[in-house]
Design an enzyme around this catalytic site. Sequence first.
Site, short mmCIF file in Angstrom:
data_model
loop_
_atom_site.label_atom_id
_atom_site.label_comp_id
_atom_site.label_asym_id
_atom_site.label_seq_id
_atom_site.Cartn_x
_atom_site.Cartn_y
_atom_site.Cartn_z
N GLY A 38 0.72 -1.14 0.15
CA GLY A 38 0.10 0.52 -0.17
C GLY A 38 0.88 1.78 0.06
CE1 TYR A 39 5.11 5.81 2.98
CE2 TYR A 39 6.37 4.13 1.64
CZ TYR A 39 6.93 5.30 2.39
OH TYR A 39 7.28 5.92 2.30
#
Length: 330
Positions: A152-153
């Site tokens: 996600g990051y």
Amino acid sequence: MRDAVVVVTGASSGIGRATALACAGRGARVVLAARSEAVLDEVARECRRRGGEGFAVPTDVADERAVRELAERAVDRFGRVDVWVNAAGVGILGRFDQVPSAELRRLLEVNVLGAVHGARAVLPVMRRQGRGVVIDVASLLGGVVVAPYLGGYAMSKAALVVFDDVLRQELALAGERRIQVCTLLPAAVDTPFFRQAGNRSGRAVRSLPPVATPERVARAVVRTTARPRPRVLVGPYARLLVTAHALARRPLGRAAARRTDRTYFGPAGDAPPSSGILYGASDAGAALRGGRHGGLRTTGRRTAAAGLALGTVLAASRRRARTSGPRCPG
């Protein structure tokens, strides 16, 4: 930087905090944005002690209306905005199927839409002024390389890189060449990021190898305000890593995946699930550094990482030389 008006999001901790203090130390008037009001007041006092001015505006960058109000308050207080730094960011650890959709959505709202909201809020101000600099703090993780359990990051940082590329094109087509958009791509930085990140992996995070201090990234921000460039690599072996990735993407990716899985994460079941600071302010957890001694104890790690990258590049170059050598006529 003297008397420049600089807005910094994520100013309570890590890179944002270091950037705010670095700008204040050069006489800038810094507008500090984050969710932790008490911490922002502390950072504002430190800005004043360093010779600049600190003006705290508690802001959740995921809230577009709040970000517009941030820009309005900056203009009301100082009359303009010379530099806008989007440094706010959050993280979640875990495989993509372990991370709840709601938490992934929140991460993207902060890391990606937070920067988009910032651009929407400040571009009209900079158009009226006829100039300005927008600096987005992305990452080599997502901008160049990837690693498991941080999908996600990395996704959010890759989106930020593309957003900046498109925004530069659109500004150029509109003839607004005195508004600069710059993307910072730091390597691993010694900030409280991993202490504050959500964790859905079930595995405790061990000490990851910092290769840069937040102050180093802050110095890069200050230099970029004076000499804007589209992309700025930050870190002692950032350029080498980019070259290695270009020449030997697959072996470098496999090595990074194995090292992350086997070295930087503990065994399964040794960490309770947590959403970190996704939905709440960092408050007492806010700090300039993450306690991993990025400036003092990483010489060996830097050398090992640089050696790995250099070895990968050399091996790839030898393979290419063998496969592209002279051939006998048929």
